[in-house]
Design an enzyme around this catalytic site. Structure first.
Site, PDB file in Angstrom:
ATOM      1  N   TYR A  84     -12.657 -12.983 -20.429  1.00 57.60           N
ATOM      2  CA  TYR A  84     -13.765 -12.079 -20.114  1.00 57.60           C
ATOM      3  C   TYR A  84     -14.508 -12.491 -18.839  1.00 57.60           C
ATOM      4  O   TYR A  84     -15.294 -11.722 -18.294  1.00 57.60           O
ATOM      5  CB  TYR A  84     -14.771 -12.019 -21.277  1.00 57.60           C
ATOM      6  CG  TYR A  84     -14.215 -11.458 -22.573  1.00 57.60           C
ATOM      7  CD1 TYR A  84     -12.928 -10.920 -22.637  1.00 57.60           C
ATOM      8  CD2 TYR A  84     -14.969 -11.447 -23.736  1.00 57.60           C
ATOM      9  CE1 TYR A  84     -12.411 -10.413 -23.815  1.00 57.60           C
ATOM     10  CE2 TYR A  84     -14.463 -10.934 -24.920  1.00 57.60           C
ATOM     11  CZ  TYR A  84     -13.181 -10.431 -24.956  1.00 57.60           C
ATOM     12  OH  TYR A  84     -12.676  -9.927 -26.128  1.00 57.60           O
ATOM     13  N   LYS A 101      -2.981 -19.722 -29.103  1.00 55.57           N
ATOM     14  CA  LYS A 101      -1.662 -19.077 -28.998  1.00 55.57           C
ATOM     15  C   LYS A 101      -0.790 -20.035 -28.180  1.00 55.57           C
ATOM     16  O   LYS A 101      -0.241 -19.684 -27.117  1.00 55.57           O
ATOM     17  CB  LYS A 101      -1.826 -17.698 -28.326  1.00 55.57           C
ATOM     18  CG  LYS A 101      -0.605 -16.826 -28.353  1.00 55.57           C
ATOM     19  CD  LYS A 101      -0.269 -16.284 -29.733  1.00 55.57           C
ATOM     20  CE  LYS A 101       1.016 -15.455 -29.688  1.00 55.57           C
ATOM     21  NZ  LYS A 101       1.536 -15.138 -31.036  1.00 55.57           N
ATOM     22  N   ASP A 155      -2.377 -15.022 -34.409  1.00 46.89           N
ATOM     23  CA  ASP A 155      -1.843 -13.910 -35.221  1.00 46.89           C
ATOM     24  C   ASP A 155      -1.808 -14.303 -36.696  1.00 46.89           C
ATOM     25  O   ASP A 155      -2.145 -13.504 -37.581  1.00 46.89           O
ATOM     26  CB  ASP A 155      -0.471 -13.446 -34.717  1.00 46.89           C
ATOM     27  CG  ASP A 155       0.406 -14.589 -34.244  1.00 46.89           C
ATOM     28  OD1 ASP A 155      -0.074 -15.735 -34.188  1.00 46.89           O
ATOM     29  OD2 ASP A 155       1.587 -14.353 -33.939  1.00 46.89           O
ATOM     30  N   ASP A 205     -13.901 -13.206 -30.402  1.00 44.48           N
ATOM     31  CA  ASP A 205     -14.504 -11.882 -30.426  1.00 44.48           C
ATOM     32  C   ASP A 205     -13.861 -11.064 -31.545  1.00 44.48           C
ATOM     33  O   ASP A 205     -14.534 -10.452 -32.386  1.00 44.48           O
ATOM     34  CB  ASP A 205     -14.251 -11.224 -29.052  1.00 44.48           C
ATOM     35  CG  ASP A 205     -15.001  -9.925 -28.891  1.00 44.48           C
ATOM     36  OD1 ASP A 205     -15.803  -9.591 -29.778  1.00 44.48           O
ATOM     37  OD2 ASP A 205     -14.773  -9.234 -27.876  1.00 44.48           O
ATOM     38  N   ASP A 224     -15.316 -10.467 -35.739  1.00 49.95           N
ATOM     39  CA  ASP A 224     -15.551  -9.116 -36.270  1.00 49.95           C
ATOM     40  C   ASP A 224     -14.740  -8.894 -37.541  1.00 49.95           C
ATOM     41  O   ASP A 224     -15.217  -8.286 -38.501  1.00 49.95           O
ATOM     42  CB  ASP A 224     -15.178  -8.051 -35.230  1.00 49.95           C
ATOM     43  CG  ASP A 224     -16.375  -7.701 -34.351  1.00 49.95           C
ATOM     44  OD1 ASP A 224     -17.392  -8.419 -34.431  1.00 49.95           O
ATOM     45  OD2 ASP A 224     -16.291  -6.727 -33.581  1.00 49.95           O
TER      46      ASP A 224
END
Ligand code: NAD
Length: 365
Positions: A146, A195, A227, A251, A255
């Site tokens: 980001y 990852k 994942d 992020d 959520d």
């Protein structure tokens, strides 16, 4: 002890829920012999109305001079408010980004737990929920994808877009330290999510986290691919204590974790800097649709204040007492409209705050 708290009520339901969190803090002060002084700071729409900008330099300075910041929420009805007829950097939410950046708040802490009471709201099956779950997600907040360089270009008539994901070992180390410190105060397990089978930044992440882990031998470290973590959160959430991860993965996972708790009005959060300073706020927004009606759930803000006691003031006993009082209030059947269920006793914002204060007092009898 005496503490100075920057109090940012903000917009919408912000003033109503911050009032209840202060009520609970003041009760803690009375019962445990502390004094909390509040510096009122304007941010968001109310600051735009007063000063023409969502956060003034003076407001930022006042916040910086305090021991911690308590925030309600900022923003209005996006489709129907004069606050949004301006450039993005002048809108209410720009105040939020400016204060996080201005105070160097690089670690975002979001607990996700399921209390015994409102489990009807949890979308998971009962056999998966088991005895409930209680985890904290520690998300790096100021680096990664980001914040990397980005551009869109046309190559041989084809548009392509580039985003870059950069992490330095310094950025990884400081957030990892926060995660291990938090785990030390909990069930002493860190799950670092990356990852690493694909990304270089994740391989560096993993090796720096392993270095940090050596300084916390009493904390167990495990690595998990992002994942797999997304699946494990809905298959076996009870396995997690502290999840440590980078900005974008955090992020998404935070959520997901908040959805499995079932209610947005219950979720607290903290953003911390290198030291003890932090900004504490509910995970939800300013809920303009219910503002001024006295029905907002203040629990997320009250639990954020409990995080402030724990992380900024090292008042663990007092934080435990606030969390226990919230649990007891829910177990006794009191519910705001957002978490209402059959047979429960409906209460408004103010009464929920009062009920929690009563149970705080009872806990010391
Ligand atoms: P929201 O979280 O404000 O509301 C979503 C839904 O949840 C609404 O139906 C609302 O009534 C309900 N809700 C939220 N908090 C509640 C509570 N404590 N008790 C009971 N019900 C609650 O999200 P939104 O509607 O997308 O955004 C509204 C405004 O808030 C926008 O201006 C947005 O930009 C802003 N916002 C601010 C923050 C922040 O200040 N940190 C975060 C998110 C959104």
């Amino acid at each position: 002890m005496e503490y100075r708290i920057a109090s940012i009520s903000g917009d919408g339901i912000g003033p109503e829920i911050v009032e209840e969190a202060k009520k609970v803090l003041n009760k803690v002060g009375e019962l445990y012999g502390h004094r909390f002084h509040y510096e009122e700071v304007l941010m968001g729409g109310i600051s735009i109305d007063t000063y023409g900008v969502p956060l003034t330099d003076e407001a930022l300075e006042t916040a910086r001079s305090c021991d911690a910041v308590l925030l309600g929420a900022v923003g209005g009805n996006v489709g129907n408010s004069r606050w949004y007829d301006v450039a993005p950097n002048l809108r209410p939410e720009a105040g939020l980004l400016a204060i996080r950046k201005g105070l160097n708040l690089f670690a975002n802490i979001r607990p996700a737990y399921l209390y015994e009471g409102p489990s009807d709201a949890c979308p998971l099956k009962k056999e998966i929920i088991g005895d409930g779950f209680d985890m904290v997600i520690v998300r790096e907040l100021t680096g990664g994808l980001y914040f990397g360089e980005r551009h869109t270009e046309e190559v041989n008539g084809i548009r392509q877009a580039v985003d870059t994901l950069v992490y330095s070992e310094t950025e990884i180390r400081r957030v990892a330290v926060k995660a291990f410190q938090i785990a030390q105060k909990r069930r002493k397990k860190v799950t670092s999510v990356d990852k690493a089978n694909v990304l270089d930044s994740s391989r560096l992440w993993r090796s720096v986290v392993e270095e940090v882990a050596k300084e916390y031998p009493e904390v167990t470290l495990e690595h998990m691919l992002v994942d797999n973590c997304a699946m494990q959160l809905v298959m076996n959430p009870g396995q997690f204590d502290v999840i440590l991860t980078e900005n974008m993965f955090g992020d998404i996972l935070s959520d997901e974790a908040s959805m499995i708790t079932g209610s947005i009005g219950m979720l607290s959060s903290a953003s911390l800097n290198e030291g003890k300073f932090g900004l504490y706020e509910p995970s939800h927004g300013s809920a303009p649709d219910i503002a001024g009606k006295g029905i907002a759930n203040p629990v997320a803000t009250i639990l954020s204040a409990a995080m402030m006691l724990r992380f900024s003031f090292d008042l663990d006993r007092e934080a435990d007492a606030v969390e226990a009082a919230v649990r007891q209030t829910l177990a006794d059947g009191f519910r705001t409209a957002d978490i209402m269920a059959d047979g429960m006793q409906p209460v408004g914002t103010e009464e929920m705050g009062d009920r929690i204060c009563e149970r705080l007092t009872d806990s010391l009898k």
